[in-house]
Design an enzyme around this catalytic site. Structure first.
Site, PDB file in Angstrom:
ATOM      1  CB  CYS A  13      24.576   5.528  16.026  1.00 52.82           C
ATOM      2  SG  CYS A  13      23.937   4.325  16.877  1.00 52.82           S
TER       3      CYS A  13
ATOM      4  CB  CYS B  50      23.124   2.299  14.035  1.00 51.71           C
ATOM      5  SG  CYS B  50      24.927   2.838  13.960  1.00 51.71           S
TER       6      CYS B  50
ATOM      7  CB  ALA C 264     -10.010  -0.113   4.983  1.00 54.62           C
TER       8      ALA C 264
ATOM      9  CB  THR D 194      -1.868  -5.754   0.859  1.00 55.39           C
ATOM     10  OG1 THR D 194      -0.768  -5.927   0.074  1.00 55.39           O
ATOM     11  CG2 THR D 194      -2.483  -7.119   0.793  1.00 55.39           C
TER      12      THR D 194
ATOM     13  CG  HIS E 192       7.532  -4.539   4.098  1.00 59.88           C
ATOM     14  ND1 HIS E 192       6.743  -4.233   3.202  1.00 59.88           N
ATOM     15  CD2 HIS E 192       7.961  -5.682   3.810  1.00 59.88           C
ATOM     16  CE1 HIS E 192       6.437  -5.430   2.329  1.00 59.88           C
ATOM     17  NE2 HIS E 192       7.250  -6.164   2.610  1.00 59.88           N
TER      18      HIS E 192
HETATM   19  N1  APR Z   1      -9.616   0.724   1.288  1.00 61.06           N
HETATM   20  C1  APR Z   1      -9.334  -0.518   0.938  1.00 61.06           C
HETATM   21  N2  APR Z   1      -8.254  -0.844   0.339  1.00 61.06           N
HETATM   22  C2  APR Z   1      -7.827   0.405  -0.391  1.00 61.06           C
HETATM   23  C3  APR Z   1      -8.043   1.526  -0.214  1.00 61.06           C
HETATM   24  C4  APR Z   1      -9.094   1.897   0.790  1.00 61.06           C
HETATM   25  N3  APR Z   1      -9.666   3.058   1.246  1.00 61.06           N
HETATM   26  N4  APR Z   1      -7.393   2.243  -0.824  1.00 61.06           N
HETATM   27  C5  APR Z   1      -6.409   1.365  -1.604  1.00 61.06           C
HETATM   28  N5  APR Z   1      -6.916   0.126  -1.236  1.00 61.06           N
HETATM   29  C6  APR Z   1      -6.176  -0.954  -1.712  1.00 61.06           C
HETATM   30  C7  APR Z   1      -5.861  -0.690  -3.367  1.00 61.06           C
HETATM   31  O1  APR Z   1      -6.855  -1.369  -4.254  1.00 61.06           O
HETATM   32  C8  APR Z   1      -4.588  -1.757  -3.406  1.00 61.06           C
HETATM   33  O2  APR Z   1      -4.995  -3.107  -3.934  1.00 61.06           O
HETATM   34  O3  APR Z   1      -5.012  -1.307  -1.244  1.00 61.06           O
HETATM   35  C9  APR Z   1      -3.906  -1.522  -1.985  1.00 61.06           C
HETATM   36  C10 APR Z   1      -2.611  -0.825  -2.071  1.00 61.06           C
HETATM   37  O4  APR Z   1      -1.805  -1.456  -2.720  1.00 61.06           O
HETATM   38  P1  APR Z   1      -0.284  -1.017  -2.736  1.00 61.06           P
HETATM   39  O5  APR Z   1      -0.456   0.486  -3.173  1.00 61.06           O
HETATM   40  O6  APR Z   1       0.433  -2.112  -3.655  1.00 61.06           O
HETATM   41  O7  APR Z   1       0.321  -1.250  -1.531  1.00 61.06           O
HETATM   42  P2  APR Z   1       0.936  -2.447  -0.914  1.00 61.06           P
HETATM   43  O8  APR Z   1       0.220  -3.710  -1.190  1.00 61.06           O
HETATM   44  O9  APR Z   1       0.554  -2.330   0.746  1.00 61.06           O
HETATM   45  O10 APR Z   1       2.408  -2.824  -1.182  1.00 61.06           O
HETATM   46  C11 APR Z   1       3.002  -3.720  -0.502  1.00 61.06           C
HETATM   47  O11 APR Z   1       5.127  -2.699  -1.668  1.00 61.06           O
HETATM   48  O12 APR Z   1       6.334  -0.876  -2.200  1.00 61.06           O
HETATM   49  C12 APR Z   1       6.205  -2.224  -1.321  1.00 61.06           C
HETATM   50  O13 APR Z   1       7.027  -2.116   0.772  1.00 61.06           O
HETATM   51  C13 APR Z   1       5.886  -1.539  -0.018  1.00 61.06           C
HETATM   52  O14 APR Z   1       4.832  -2.582   1.816  1.00 61.06           O
HETATM   53  C14 APR Z   1       4.632  -2.306   0.523  1.00 61.06           C
HETATM   54  C15 APR Z   1       4.494  -3.194  -0.236  1.00 61.06           C
END
Ligand code: APR
Length: 246
Positions: free
Chosen positions: A144, A125, A227, A184, A117
């Site tokens: 740029c 640019c 994590a 994620t 991402h």
């Molecule tokens: N340890 C482990 N997991 C965690 C922690 C932690 N301390 N804190 C939060 N989480 C988990 C949450 O339970 C959730 O499932 O991390 C995840 C974060 O989810 P999102 O906020 O949706 O982030 P992400 O999955 O990276 O989003 C994907 O969406 O907005 C776009 O481009 C953006 O790259 C991003 C993509």
């Protein structure tokens, strides 16, 4: 060198890891969809789409200036360092694909790393397509470094844009023996579909997350917790696995 994992008598040589915002949460970088997350404070349509940028470039450039400043104050945490140790000591193939645009995996030491991402600390640019390392502001429309045009934008993939290096990621998934998703929500494609791609090619699949993600049902095994606790523990387990054959 092969190893047995998760009780399956499967030889594991090639690992692909996908990370999301949860791996950087304990470094103080907010996630997107947790309570109080970024998308509760800002509309995606306004700050994370090409249309939003065209509508109000000052708002978008200011938003990313704020994010760029915040990530430079953050430090890699134990989860980042554990993944760097795994890359350094794992005898087979290793690829870390991150959805995150912070630089914490790189600062922790990972090199087999794809920022699908984009990266906050790069500017792109729109005139010449050059990517330049960038730590300052973009809101004052700097030139740029390559072509001089005042056409720099954050090098971040917005909704509706194509993530980076997808062919390389798909190739790695087709050859991996173990796919691990860390921090994620499984809310955004194509990353959210990688577990199914890996399964299709016969990989074992593991989720390490604070709570079950939207894609939890596709994983062979899930471990839930912070994590900084569950990732180092898992890495130690991987590096201590008995070797099945040289
Ligand atoms: N340890 C482990 N997991 C965690 C922690 C932690 N301390 N804190 C939060 N989480 C988990 C949450 O339970 C959730 O499932 O991390 C995840 C974060 O989810 P999102 O906020 O949706 O982030 P992400 O999955 O990276 O989003 C994907 O969406 O907005 C776009 O481009 C953006 O790259 C991003 C993509």
């Amino acid at each position: 060198m092969f190893r047995c994992f998760m009780g399956a008598m499967k030889e594991i040589r090639n690992i692909v890891i996908l990370t999301g915002a949860g791996v950087s949460a304990e470094s103080g970088i907010g996630t997107f969809r947790d309570k109080g997350g970024l998308w509760e404070k800002h509309r995606v349509e306004d700050v994370a789409t090409p249309e939003g940028f065209a509508r109000d470039p000052d708002l978008v450039l200011g938003f990313y200036d704020m994010r760029r400043e915040a990530i430079q104050k953050a430090e890699p945490n134990a989860a980042h360092f554990a993944l760097a140790k795994l890359e350094a000591e794992w005898p087979g193939a290793f690829l870390l694909v991150t959805q995150n645009v912070d630089d914490l995996h790189g600062r922790a030491g990972n090199r087999q790393l794809i920022h699908m991402h984009g990266e906050h600390l790069n500017a792109l640019c729109s005139a010449c397509g050059t990517r330049s390392p960038w730590r300052g502001t973009l809101a004052d429309r700097p030139a740029c470094p390559a072509c001089g045009a005042s056409a720099l934008r954050p090098d971040v993939v917005w909704f509706g844009e194509m993530p980076y290096r997808m062919d390389e990621i798909e190739l790695a998934l087709s050859a991996c023996d173990l796919f691990v998703s860390i921090g994620t929500s499984g809310a955004v494609y194509p990353a959210a579909g990688y577990v199914r791609t890996a399964r299709h090619y016969g990989a074992l699949t593991l989720e390490l997350n604070l709570e079950p993600s939207a894609g939890s049902l596709y994983f062979d095994d899930s471990r839930h917790g912070l994590a900084t606790e569950i990732v180092p523990a898992w890495v130690e387990e991987m590096l201590a696995l008995p070797q099945m054959s040289a």
